[in-house]
Motif scaffolding. Structure first.
Motif, PDB file in Angstrom:
ATOM      1  N   ILE A  47     -26.810  17.345   2.794  1.00  0.00           N
ATOM      2  CA  ILE A  47     -25.785  16.951   1.826  1.00  0.00           C
ATOM      3  C   ILE A  47     -24.509  16.591   2.566  1.00  0.00           C
ATOM      4  O   ILE A  47     -23.995  17.384   3.358  1.00  0.00           O
ATOM      5  CB  ILE A  47     -25.504  18.090   0.818  1.00  0.00           C
ATOM      6  N   GLY A  48     -24.021  15.390   2.306  1.00  0.00           N
ATOM      7  CA  GLY A  48     -22.764  14.944   2.882  1.00  0.00           C
ATOM      8  C   GLY A  48     -21.676  14.945   1.834  1.00  0.00           C
ATOM      9  O   GLY A  48     -21.930  14.708   0.648  1.00  0.00           O
ATOM     10  N   PHE A  49     -20.465  15.215   2.272  1.00  0.00           N
ATOM     11  CA  PHE A  49     -19.289  15.122   1.417  1.00  0.00           C
ATOM     12  C   PHE A  49     -18.318  14.181   2.101  1.00  0.00           C
ATOM     13  O   PHE A  49     -18.045  14.326   3.299  1.00  0.00           O
ATOM     14  CB  PHE A  49     -18.645  16.492   1.212  1.00  0.00           C
ATOM     15  N   ALA A  50     -17.798  13.214   1.342  1.00  0.00           N
ATOM     16  CA  ALA A  50     -16.922  12.209   1.931  1.00  0.00           C
ATOM     17  C   ALA A  50     -15.726  11.951   1.025  1.00  0.00           C
ATOM     18  O   ALA A  50     -15.840  11.978  -0.199  1.00  0.00           O
ATOM     19  CB  ALA A  50     -17.700  10.914   2.163  1.00  0.00           C
ATOM     20  N   SER A  51     -14.604  11.686   1.668  1.00  0.00           N
ATOM     21  CA  SER A  51     -13.362  11.467   0.932  1.00  0.00           C
ATOM     22  C   SER A  51     -12.365  10.764   1.827  1.00  0.00           C
ATOM     23  O   SER A  51     -12.443  10.855   3.051  1.00  0.00           O
ATOM     24  CB  SER A  51     -12.784  12.825   0.503  1.00  0.00           C
ATOM     25  N   GLY A  52     -11.425  10.117   1.194  1.00  0.00           N
ATOM     26  CA  GLY A  52     -10.231   9.726   1.919  1.00  0.00           C
ATOM     27  C   GLY A  52      -9.423  10.993   2.140  1.00  0.00           C
ATOM     28  O   GLY A  52      -9.649  12.014   1.473  1.00  0.00           O
ATOM     29  N   ILE A  53      -8.514  10.943   3.070  1.00  0.00           N
ATOM     30  CA  ILE A  53      -7.628  12.091   3.287  1.00  0.00           C
ATOM     31  C   ILE A  53      -6.367  11.865   2.446  1.00  0.00           C
ATOM     32  O   ILE A  53      -5.686  10.857   2.586  1.00  0.00           O
ATOM     33  CB  ILE A  53      -7.272  12.244   4.783  1.00  0.00           C
ATOM     34  N   TYR A  54      -6.128  12.800   1.555  1.00  0.00           N
ATOM     35  CA  TYR A  54      -4.981  12.753   0.647  1.00  0.00           C
ATOM     36  C   TYR A  54      -4.117  13.973   0.942  1.00  0.00           C
ATOM     37  O   TYR A  54      -4.613  15.097   0.852  1.00  0.00           O
ATOM     38  CB  TYR A  54      -5.441  12.788  -0.811  1.00  0.00           C
ATOM     39  N   ALA A  55      -2.862  13.746   1.295  1.00  0.00           N
ATOM     40  CA  ALA A  55      -1.966  14.857   1.633  1.00  0.00           C
ATOM     41  C   ALA A  55      -2.611  15.756   2.694  1.00  0.00           C
ATOM     42  O   ALA A  55      -2.610  16.973   2.583  1.00  0.00           O
ATOM     43  CB  ALA A  55      -1.568  15.642   0.396  1.00  0.00           C
TER      44      ALA A  55
END
Length: 149
Positions: A47-55
């Motif tokens: 399972i991968g989790f991906a996101s932009g970096i916010y704050a």
């Protein structure tokens, strides 16, 4: 190996581009967390989790999803895009994964086009990113997590 990548990509689709590159030509289920808040991840081996970096952190949608939906003992990885700096990046995600006794396989990060906050005043930073080189590196990282054969 049954694989899911759960992601949140908002401003310019930077993170979406990265996870789509990782999934290209592979049997990977992508969960866009801007459209769904629940998924049964029990049957997935990776399972991968991906996101932009916010704050300086993953988007709160991703951390809340992982906190509520990540089964115990899974193999996980993280991917992210960022404008100015990755900040603490995966710190909260690592904490959640450890609390659930998951095996953390690694993380991939690259710069992305960012027009948020002060970057908007100067026309953004990281224009044209992630580029083809970044996407090739994302694919190579993802391939390194999979069994050979």
């Amino acid at each position: 190996m049954k694989t899911a990548i759960c992601y949140y990509s908002y401003h310019h689709g930077n993170t979406r581009k990265v996870v789509e590159a990782m999934a290209e030509g592979r049997d990977v289920d992508l969960f866009d967390l801007s459209k769904t808040t629940e998924a049964n991840l029990e049957a997935y081996d990776l399972i991968g989790f991906a996101s932009g970096i916010y704050a300086f952190s993953f988007h709160r949608t991703v951390t809340a999803f992982a906190r509520g939906q990540l089964p115990e003992g899974k193999r996980v990885f993280f991917a992210y895009t960022y404008g100015g700096a990755k900040g603490m990046g995966t710190k909260e995600m690592v904490k959640i994964a450890r609390e659930k006794q998951c095996v953390i396989l690694g993380e991939f990060g690259c710069r992305g086009y960012d027009t948020f906050g002060p970057f908007k005043l100067v026309g953004g930073c990281g224009k044209g990113l992630p580029n083809e080189s970044d996407l090739r590196r994302a694919k190579a990282f993802f391939s390194s997590l999979l069994p050979v054969g």
